[in-house]
Design an enzyme around this catalytic site. Sequence first.
Site, PDB file in Angstrom:
ATOM      1  N   TYR A  14       0.806  -1.216   0.000  1.00 17.58           N
ATOM      2  CA  TYR A  14       0.000   0.000   0.000  1.00 17.58           C
ATOM      3  C   TYR A  14       0.842   1.271   0.000  1.00 17.58           C
ATOM      4  O   TYR A  14       0.674   2.141   0.853  1.00 17.58           O
ATOM      5  CB  TYR A  14      -0.954   0.012   1.213  1.00 17.58           C
ATOM      6  CG  TYR A  14      -2.077  -1.002   1.069  1.00 17.58           C
ATOM      7  CD1 TYR A  14      -3.212  -0.692   0.337  1.00 17.58           C
ATOM      8  CD2 TYR A  14      -1.986  -2.261   1.648  1.00 17.58           C
ATOM      9  CE1 TYR A  14      -4.237  -1.611   0.183  1.00 17.58           C
ATOM     10  CE2 TYR A  14      -3.003  -3.194   1.501  1.00 17.58           C
ATOM     11  CZ  TYR A  14      -4.131  -2.856   0.771  1.00 17.58           C
ATOM     12  OH  TYR A  14      -5.130  -3.776   0.611  1.00 17.58           O
ATOM     13  N   TYR A 141     -12.149  -7.602   6.789  1.00 14.41           N
ATOM     14  CA  TYR A 141     -11.007  -7.662   5.865  1.00 14.41           C
ATOM     15  C   TYR A 141     -10.700  -9.127   5.568  1.00 14.41           C
ATOM     16  O   TYR A 141     -10.545  -9.924   6.491  1.00 14.41           O
ATOM     17  CB  TYR A 141      -9.764  -6.982   6.458  1.00 14.41           C
ATOM     18  CG  TYR A 141      -8.572  -7.114   5.536  1.00 14.41           C
ATOM     19  CD1 TYR A 141      -8.449  -6.280   4.416  1.00 14.41           C
ATOM     20  CD2 TYR A 141      -7.618  -8.107   5.738  1.00 14.41           C
ATOM     21  CE1 TYR A 141      -7.395  -6.440   3.534  1.00 14.41           C
ATOM     22  CE2 TYR A 141      -6.551  -8.258   4.852  1.00 14.41           C
ATOM     23  CZ  TYR A 141      -6.446  -7.426   3.757  1.00 14.41           C
ATOM     24  OH  TYR A 141      -5.407  -7.581   2.876  1.00 14.41           O
ATOM     25  N   LYS A 271      -1.279 -16.516   8.273  1.00 20.68           N
ATOM     26  CA  LYS A 271      -0.426 -15.688   9.136  1.00 20.68           C
ATOM     27  C   LYS A 271       0.459 -16.465  10.126  1.00 20.68           C
ATOM     28  O   LYS A 271       1.578 -16.801   9.793  1.00 20.68           O
ATOM     29  CB  LYS A 271      -1.286 -14.623   9.812  1.00 20.68           C
ATOM     30  CG  LYS A 271      -1.761 -13.587   8.783  1.00 20.68           C
ATOM     31  CD  LYS A 271      -2.221 -12.289   9.392  1.00 20.68           C
ATOM     32  CE  LYS A 271      -2.257 -11.185   8.369  1.00 20.68           C
ATOM     33  NZ  LYS A 271      -3.579 -10.788   7.906  1.00 20.68           N
TER      34      LYS A 271
HETATM   35  C1  LIG Z   1      -4.124 -10.822   6.565  1.00 14.40           C
HETATM   36  C2  LIG Z   1      -5.491 -11.354   6.405  1.00 14.40           C
HETATM   37  C3  LIG Z   1      -5.887 -11.951   5.190  1.00 14.40           C
HETATM   38  C4  LIG Z   1      -4.999 -12.009   3.969  1.00 14.40           C
HETATM   39  O1  LIG Z   1      -3.865 -12.754   4.191  1.00 14.40           O
HETATM   40  P1  LIG Z   1      -2.600 -12.548   3.188  1.00 14.40           P
HETATM   41  O2  LIG Z   1      -1.635 -13.591   3.661  1.00 14.40           O
HETATM   42  O3  LIG Z   1      -2.122 -11.163   3.421  1.00 14.40           O
HETATM   43  O4  LIG Z   1      -3.074 -12.775   1.827  1.00 14.40           O
HETATM   44  C5  LIG Z   1      -7.169 -12.455   5.127  1.00 14.40           C
HETATM   45  N1  LIG Z   1      -8.006 -12.392   6.185  1.00 14.40           N
HETATM   46  C6  LIG Z   1      -7.644 -11.838   7.361  1.00 14.40           C
HETATM   47  C7  LIG Z   1      -8.612 -11.819   8.487  1.00 14.40           C
HETATM   48  C8  LIG Z   1      -6.382 -11.290   7.515  1.00 14.40           C
HETATM   49  O5  LIG Z   1      -6.040 -10.714   8.658  1.00 14.40           O
END
Ligand SMILES: *Cc1c(COP(=O)(O)O)cnc(C)c1O
Length: 426
Positions: A14, A141, A271
């Site tokens: 970003y 998100y 993550k």
């Molecule tokens: C970070 C995140 C994503 C996306 O994961 P990426 O590895 O960045 O593609 C999707 N959903 C949630 C809740 C997130 O925190």
Amino acid sequence: MDIAFDRNHIWHPYTSTINPLTCYPVSRAEGVHIYLEDGTKLIDGMSSWWAAIHGYNHPALNEAVTSQLANMSHVMFGGITHEPAIELCKKLVAMTPPSLEKVFLCDSGSISVEVALKMALQYWHSKGESRAKFLTLRHGYHGDSFAAMSVTDPDNSMHKLYKGFLPEHIFADSPQCGFHDEWDENDIADFKDKLESNAKQIAAVILEPIVQGAGGMRIYHPTFLKRVRELCDEFGILLICDEIATGFGRTGKLFACEHAGIEPDILCLGKALTGGYMTMAATITSKHVADTVCGGEAGCFMHGPTFMGNPLASAVANASLQLLQDTPWQEKVLGIEAKLAELLPTLLETPHVKDVRWLGAIGVVETHSPVDVDTMQKHFINKGVWIRPFGRLVYIMPPYDMNSVQLQQLVEAIRSGLNDYFDNKG
Ligand SMILES: *Cc1c(COP(=O)(O)O)cnc(C)c1O
């Protein structure tokens, strides 16, 4: 480091190529600390976006990568399987809610969301119903790829910019009752309304259980999630829980859906899966959903990334999950929560802070007016901490090993950093 080259040629998350934000050169990281090239030692309040739950340069995780490296770093997953993937999926099946038993490994969080949405679409296709809508929450998100973006908060993800290209899904009001508030049945009204009036078109509900992360750092009441599960059951709609941020202990439970005592039909993980070492994610579903998907016209689930089940990532994920099992993670996270509960409310005494909230190893400070990330970041570096705010949100989610002295330093840095920022207007 050649920072000039970085500024001229490398895109960061970003950021603008015209006016790139400051980028700090990091030479190494160890435990709960990040070291800048000039030797500055920073306490890490971010766990590198929720991922590095065990801290950096962890001996057990290092060992897992290097010993796997000596065997093979990668082989294709089509027609081939291997011990690291089998061991990982065994652990995932054992630790996730009992009904979830079919694991799809993939590259990143966004892709695990794509996979979950595709599973839901194929599920209904197999059942001979054409259902193409998803119901989700405002302030959610779910990632940056197209389908993930289409169920992400329309304002945050600039839906209007992609109009005509993003499928239009259904957004219900985000929960207003906080985690510790008294439950108000009205909180579910808009969601219920939207679900009932579109029930025949909705393939699945997708949401982040208990904590809405990048869309606003909102921590909501478990009863909301309970009601969502009840409504999905009543109308036979699938429930996808995106635990990419909340999974693996972050909220004080291994998975956030445990706060509400519910099980999703499809679970997205990412993550922290590899302890922040490598990119990897997983989508896990029930036998019923998987078998329905595969019983349809396609005869299989139509997805298969090149680096699926990458052995290096699988091996380090195994080691990370083993560490969780072998260490008192819950005690640590609840210790962080207790400390946040003691420290964060004191920030309300400063005139710049509108709200503070916390759950597990997540602490959120909401300011009255937005902060400029670049300037705010400089103040934080001066205070010896790594915290990356966005908009009106300054939040921390430290590695689980952070001790109470370091936590106090983080919170004090937020206090004095915000004072410096607002008192000098930047
Ligand atoms: C970070 C995140 C994503 C996306 O994961 P990426 O590895 O960045 O593609 C999707 N959903 C949630 C809740 C997130 O925190």
